[in-house]
Design an enzyme around this catalytic site. Structure first.
Site, PDB file in Angstrom:
ATOM      1  N   TYR A  25       0.864  -1.185   0.000  1.00  0.00           N
ATOM      2  CA  TYR A  25       0.000   0.000   0.000  1.00  0.00           C
ATOM      3  C   TYR A  25       0.899   1.233   0.000  1.00  0.00           C
ATOM      4  O   TYR A  25       0.847   2.083   0.873  1.00  0.00           O
ATOM      5  CB  TYR A  25      -0.902  -0.040   1.243  1.00  0.00           C
ATOM      6  CG  TYR A  25      -2.066   0.919   1.211  1.00  0.00           C
ATOM      7  CD1 TYR A  25      -3.178   0.680   0.409  1.00  0.00           C
ATOM      8  CD2 TYR A  25      -2.068   2.065   2.013  1.00  0.00           C
ATOM      9  CE1 TYR A  25      -4.261   1.552   0.402  1.00  0.00           C
ATOM     10  CE2 TYR A  25      -3.151   2.944   2.008  1.00  0.00           C
ATOM     11  CZ  TYR A  25      -4.244   2.680   1.198  1.00  0.00           C
ATOM     12  OH  TYR A  25      -5.315   3.549   1.190  1.00  0.00           O
ATOM     13  N   GLY A  26       1.802   1.278  -0.999  1.00  0.00           N
ATOM     14  CA  GLY A  26       2.709   2.419  -1.134  1.00  0.00           C
ATOM     15  C   GLY A  26       2.206   3.346  -2.223  1.00  0.00           C
ATOM     16  O   GLY A  26       0.994   3.589  -2.342  1.00  0.00           O
ATOM     17  N   ALA A  27       3.126   3.868  -3.046  1.00  0.00           N
ATOM     18  CA  ALA A  27       2.757   4.850  -4.071  1.00  0.00           C
ATOM     19  C   ALA A  27       1.644   4.295  -4.970  1.00  0.00           C
ATOM     20  O   ALA A  27       0.583   4.898  -5.119  1.00  0.00           O
ATOM     21  CB  ALA A  27       3.993   5.221  -4.892  1.00  0.00           C
ATOM     22  N   SER A  52       2.371   1.261   6.291  1.00  0.00           N
ATOM     23  CA  SER A  52       1.402   1.095   5.198  1.00  0.00           C
ATOM     24  C   SER A  52       0.127   0.436   5.697  1.00  0.00           C
ATOM     25  O   SER A  52      -0.986   0.846   5.322  1.00  0.00           O
ATOM     26  CB  SER A  52       1.990   0.242   4.078  1.00  0.00           C
ATOM     27  OG  SER A  52       3.046   0.885   3.469  1.00  0.00           O
ATOM     28  N   ASP A  82       9.949  -3.512  -6.447  1.00  0.00           N
ATOM     29  CA  ASP A  82      10.339  -4.607  -7.344  1.00  0.00           C
ATOM     30  C   ASP A  82      11.372  -5.537  -6.713  1.00  0.00           C
ATOM     31  O   ASP A  82      11.312  -6.752  -6.889  1.00  0.00           O
ATOM     32  CB  ASP A  82      10.887  -4.023  -8.655  1.00  0.00           C
ATOM     33  CG  ASP A  82       9.794  -3.310  -9.424  1.00  0.00           C
ATOM     34  OD1 ASP A  82       8.729  -3.915  -9.649  1.00  0.00           O
ATOM     35  OD2 ASP A  82       9.991  -2.131  -9.786  1.00  0.00           O
ATOM     36  N   GLU A  83      12.317  -4.968  -5.974  1.00  0.00           N
ATOM     37  CA  GLU A  83      13.429  -5.780  -5.457  1.00  0.00           C
ATOM     38  C   GLU A  83      13.009  -6.785  -4.382  1.00  0.00           C
ATOM     39  O   GLU A  83      13.669  -7.798  -4.204  1.00  0.00           O
ATOM     40  CB  GLU A  83      14.566  -4.877  -4.938  1.00  0.00           C
ATOM     41  CG  GLU A  83      14.258  -4.022  -3.716  1.00  0.00           C
ATOM     42  CD  GLU A  83      13.584  -2.687  -4.043  1.00  0.00           C
ATOM     43  OE1 GLU A  83      13.158  -2.498  -5.198  1.00  0.00           O
ATOM     44  OE2 GLU A  83      13.482  -1.842  -3.137  1.00  0.00           O
ATOM     45  N   HIS A 107       4.461  -3.441 -13.284  1.00  0.00           N
ATOM     46  CA  HIS A 107       5.743  -3.322 -13.979  1.00  0.00           C
ATOM     47  C   HIS A 107       6.193  -4.753 -14.271  1.00  0.00           C
ATOM     48  O   HIS A 107       6.017  -5.642 -13.432  1.00  0.00           O
ATOM     49  CB  HIS A 107       6.749  -2.600 -13.067  1.00  0.00           C
ATOM     50  CG  HIS A 107       8.108  -2.369 -13.672  1.00  0.00           C
ATOM     51  ND1 HIS A 107       8.308  -2.152 -15.013  1.00  0.00           N
ATOM     52  CD2 HIS A 107       9.338  -2.307 -13.089  1.00  0.00           C
ATOM     53  CE1 HIS A 107       9.603  -1.965 -15.237  1.00  0.00           C
ATOM     54  NE2 HIS A 107      10.241  -2.060 -14.081  1.00  0.00           N
ATOM     55  N   GLY A 133       2.304   7.347  -8.475  1.00  0.00           N
ATOM     56  CA  GLY A 133       1.101   6.950  -7.735  1.00  0.00           C
ATOM     57  C   GLY A 133       0.215   8.106  -7.303  1.00  0.00           C
ATOM     58  O   GLY A 133      -1.000   8.079  -7.515  1.00  0.00           O
ATOM     59  N   ASP A 190      10.008   1.132 -19.843  1.00  0.00           N
ATOM     60  CA  ASP A 190       9.885   1.839 -18.558  1.00  0.00           C
ATOM     61  C   ASP A 190      11.265   2.109 -17.966  1.00  0.00           C
ATOM     62  O   ASP A 190      11.565   3.225 -17.529  1.00  0.00           O
ATOM     63  CB  ASP A 190       9.048   0.991 -17.594  1.00  0.00           C
ATOM     64  CG  ASP A 190       8.756   1.730 -16.298  1.00  0.00           C
ATOM     65  OD1 ASP A 190       7.966   2.689 -16.342  1.00  0.00           O
ATOM     66  OD2 ASP A 190       9.331   1.375 -15.255  1.00  0.00           O
TER      67      ASP A 190
HETATM   68  N1  LIG Z   1       5.934   4.501  -7.892  1.00  0.00           N
HETATM   69  C1  LIG Z   1       5.146   4.547  -8.963  1.00  0.00           C
HETATM   70  O1  LIG Z   1       4.364   5.478  -9.119  1.00  0.00           O
HETATM   71  C2  LIG Z   1       5.141   3.452  -9.976  1.00  0.00           C
HETATM   72  C3  LIG Z   1       5.448   2.155  -9.610  1.00  0.00           C
HETATM   73  N2  LIG Z   1       5.261   1.128 -10.481  1.00  0.00           N
HETATM   74  C4  LIG Z   1       5.483  -0.237 -10.034  1.00  0.00           C
HETATM   75  O2  LIG Z   1       4.568  -0.513  -8.963  1.00  0.00           O
HETATM   76  C5  LIG Z   1       5.141  -1.446  -8.044  1.00  0.00           C
HETATM   77  C6  LIG Z   1       5.121  -0.858  -6.650  1.00  0.00           C
HETATM   78  O3  LIG Z   1       5.992   0.248  -6.599  1.00  0.00           O
HETATM   79  P1  LIG Z   1       5.758   1.463  -5.586  1.00  0.00           P
HETATM   80  O4  LIG Z   1       4.296   1.712  -5.446  1.00  0.00           O
HETATM   81  O5  LIG Z   1       6.661   2.561  -6.049  1.00  0.00           O
HETATM   82  O6  LIG Z   1       6.292   0.853  -4.226  1.00  0.00           O
HETATM   83  P2  LIG Z   1       6.423   1.596  -2.817  1.00  0.00           P
HETATM   84  O7  LIG Z   1       7.834   1.520  -2.410  1.00  0.00           O
HETATM   85  O8  LIG Z   1       5.793   2.945  -2.856  1.00  0.00           O
HETATM   86  O9  LIG Z   1       5.491   0.728  -1.874  1.00  0.00           O
HETATM   87  C7  LIG Z   1       5.908  -0.429  -1.342  1.00  0.00           C
HETATM   88  C8  LIG Z   1       4.809  -1.109  -0.512  1.00  0.00           C
HETATM   89  O10 LIG Z   1       5.254  -2.445  -0.328  1.00  0.00           O
HETATM   90  C9  LIG Z   1       5.338  -2.715   1.065  1.00  0.00           C
HETATM   91  N3  LIG Z   1       6.477  -3.601   1.337  1.00  0.00           N
HETATM   92  C10 LIG Z   1       7.780  -3.311   1.226  1.00  0.00           C
HETATM   93  N4  LIG Z   1       8.518  -4.376   1.564  1.00  0.00           N
HETATM   94  C11 LIG Z   1       7.634  -5.346   1.903  1.00  0.00           C
HETATM   95  C12 LIG Z   1       7.779  -6.679   2.365  1.00  0.00           C
HETATM   96  N5  LIG Z   1       8.974  -7.231   2.512  1.00  0.00           N
HETATM   97  N6  LIG Z   1       6.653  -7.390   2.626  1.00  0.00           N
HETATM   98  C13 LIG Z   1       5.418  -6.839   2.465  1.00  0.00           C
HETATM   99  N7  LIG Z   1       5.229  -5.577   2.038  1.00  0.00           N
HETATM  100  C14 LIG Z   1       6.325  -4.851   1.756  1.00  0.00           C
HETATM  101  C15 LIG Z   1       5.512  -1.357   1.740  1.00  0.00           C
HETATM  102  O11 LIG Z   1       5.046  -1.478   3.076  1.00  0.00           O
HETATM  103  P3  LIG Z   1       5.831  -0.874   4.350  1.00  0.00           P
HETATM  104  O12 LIG Z   1       5.236   0.472   4.606  1.00  0.00           O
HETATM  105  O13 LIG Z   1       5.509  -1.869   5.409  1.00  0.00           O
HETATM  106  O14 LIG Z   1       7.282  -0.823   3.997  1.00  0.00           O
HETATM  107  C16 LIG Z   1       4.627  -0.491   0.850  1.00  0.00           C
HETATM  108  O15 LIG Z   1       3.287  -0.612   1.242  1.00  0.00           O
HETATM  109  C17 LIG Z   1       6.534  -1.738  -8.582  1.00  0.00           C
HETATM  110  O16 LIG Z   1       6.446  -2.874  -9.392  1.00  0.00           O
HETATM  111  C18 LIG Z   1       6.859  -0.496  -9.445  1.00  0.00           C
HETATM  112  O17 LIG Z   1       7.804  -0.746 -10.459  1.00  0.00           O
HETATM  113  C19 LIG Z   1       4.768   1.334 -11.742  1.00  0.00           C
HETATM  114  C20 LIG Z   1       4.458   2.595 -12.177  1.00  0.00           C
HETATM  115  C21 LIG Z   1       4.705   3.755 -11.356  1.00  0.00           C
HETATM  116  C1  LIG Z   2       9.287   7.360 -13.942  1.00  0.00           C
HETATM  117  C2  LIG Z   2       9.348   6.414 -12.814  1.00  0.00           C
HETATM  118  C3  LIG Z   2       8.292   5.341 -12.791  1.00  0.00           C
HETATM  119  O1  LIG Z   2       8.421   4.502 -13.928  1.00  0.00           O
HETATM  120  C4  LIG Z   2       6.927   5.987 -12.847  1.00  0.00           C
HETATM  121  C5  LIG Z   2       6.489   6.877 -11.755  1.00  0.00           C
HETATM  122  O2  LIG Z   2       6.207   5.815 -13.792  1.00  0.00           O
HETATM  123  C6  LIG Z   2       8.494   4.482 -11.550  1.00  0.00           C
HETATM  124  O3  LIG Z   2       8.879   3.324 -11.722  1.00  0.00           O
HETATM  125  O4  LIG Z   2       8.294   4.957 -10.429  1.00  0.00           O
END
Ligand SMILES: NC(=O)C1=CN([C@@H]2O[C@H](COP(=O)(O)OP(=O)(O)OC[C@H]3O[C@@H](n4cnc5c(N)ncnc54)[C@H](OP(=O)(O)O)[C@@H]3O)[C@@H](O)[C@H]2O)C=CC1
Ligand SMILES: CC[C@](O)(C(C)=O)C(=O)O
Length: 335
Positions: A25-27, A52, A82-83, A107, A133, A190
């Site tokens: 429940y991040g971005a 989160s 992703d990692e 992604h 997000g 991407d």
């Molecule tokens: N950022 C963006 O806008 C974009 C992201 N994406 C893709 O979306 C996906 C998510 O990215 P993003 O939203 O940036 O991620 P964030 O880093 O914002 O969010 C991560 C979430 O995962 C949780 N988390 C982290 N580690 C663990 C774990 N070990 N076990 C369970 N939960 C965990 C975190 O919870 P906690 O608070 O507990 O750490 C948090 O809720 C990726 O695949 C990314 O490539 C695609 C397009 C744009």
């Molecule tokens: C440009 C970075 C991005 O691909 C996005 C916000 O779309 C990401 O992975 O966060």
């Protein structure tokens, strides 16, 4: 031309009645969970205890452990960083998936680089919003959305593509436009975009411009306004009407200087470097390096981040932004 789809083109309803679990429940998790719920879908959140999980609960979601959320759900949307995604998948998702479930991504990284290998009896799809997000959520609340890519890695049900499109529509993305792609194409494109243009290219350009001006004796404040702050205003014009609108709204002096001087900075050498970066994405070199740094405690990532946070540009910008509270008002639509 690639065919764009809009709301009127997404007419199936395979997603109706399905329970969607957001893992993370991040971005993106925050934005997509709220968008889908507001579009009338049944949404739960799977999180480890912490920030989160607390936020999701405060936002009114039922929050479970990842394993429990997966057990309850028909659709599992993987939105951890992703990692860590492959570890979370192996430890809490894999054994709790059932035949007929949908495994969704935003992604292609983990599926394409085979960090995650889903079972054959689930649909594996992607809905990748082309925007950060907070903006996915903000634009949804404003009545539109950001465009999104959709793709199918595995079609066990026979209607995986329709499901991906419906999921994108639920997120508001079909108001802005949907484009079909593949996991490979989305991953390559991407990573290329963020490394060379959107983040890597832009930040390197701003930082270098700031250094050239300040090393030549111009004040950091002037340099900040020139090469950093104004970037957004210029980008807004490009967003609204392409280079043509941007140049129309700017002076002839700037336009002439732009055509004649810009290509001396970004030129054939930069293009060769971009091509090399693309090759390292396509052959897996970047993914391997990134995952190695993660397994090594993100030593490199955290060192770069520290350098960026302690930079003169960040310090000057932070100070000047305190005098411009309207700049931070951009977050007003986030929940
Ligand atoms: N950022 C963006 O806008 C974009 C992201 N994406 C893709 O979306 C996906 C998510 O990215 P993003 O939203 O940036 O991620 P964030 O880093 O914002 O969010 C991560 C979430 O995962 C949780 N988390 C982290 N580690 C663990 C774990 N070990 N076990 C369970 N939960 C965990 C975190 O919870 P906690 O608070 O507990 O750490 C948090 O809720 C990726 O695949 C990314 O490539 C695609 C397009 C744009
Ligand atoms: C440009 C970075 C991005 O691909 C996005 C916000 O779309 C990401 O992975 O966060």
């Amino acid at each position: 031309m690639v065919e764009m789809l809009y709301e009127k083109d997404v007419t199936t309803n395979y997603l109706d009645g399905k329970k969607v679990a957001f893992v993370g429940y991040g971005a993106q998790g925050h934005a997509q969970a709220n968008n889908l719920r507001d579009s009338g879908f049944d949404v739960i959140v799977g999180c480890r205890p912490g920030q989160s999980a607390d936020k999701a609960r405060k936002d009114g979601f039922e929050v479970y452990s990842v394993a429990e959320a997966v057990k309850q759900a028909d659709w599992v949307q993987m939105l951890t960083p992703d990692e860590v995604m492959a570890d979370v998948y192996k430890e809490e998702v894999a054994d709790n998936l059932e035949a007929g479930n949908v495994l969704g991504f935003s992604h292609g990284f983990n599926v394409y680089y085979k960090e995650i290998v889903p079972p054959a009896d689930v649909d594996v799809v992607m809905m990748a919003p082309k925007g950060p997000g907070n903006l996915c959520r903000r634009t949804y609340m404003e009545g539109f959305g950001v465009p999104a890519l959709y793709a199918v890695w595995q079609d066990a049900s026979g209607h995986a593509e329709d499901l991906a499109k419906e999921f994108a529509k639920g997120n508001g993305a079909a108001r802005a436009g949907l484009l079909a792609t593949t996991f490979k194409e989305e991953t390559d494109e991407d990573l290329f975009g963020e490394q060379n243009v959107l983040m890597g290219g832009v930040t390197a350009l701003i930082q270098t411009g700031f250094e050239v001006l300040t090393e030549a004796g111009y004040s950091p404040e002037l340099a900040f306004f020139e090469v950093d702050h104004e970037m957004k205003l210029i980008c807004d014009l490009i967003y609204e009407g392409g280079f043509a609108k941007m140049y129309k709204d700017c002076s002839n002096t700037s336009e002439y200087g732009s055509y004649t001087r810009g290509p001396k900075v970004i030129n054939e050498e930069s293009k060769r470097a971009m091509k090399q970066n693309l090759k390292e994405i396509q052959d897996g070199t970047f993914a391997k390096e990134f995952m190695e740094d993660y397994h090594n405690g993100f030593k490199k990532l955290y060192a770069y981040r520290k350098e960026m946070e302690n930079s003169k540009l960040q310090e000057v910008g932070d100070e000047l932004r305190t005098k411009m509270p309207f700049v931070a008002a951009e977050d007003k639509y986030s929940d």
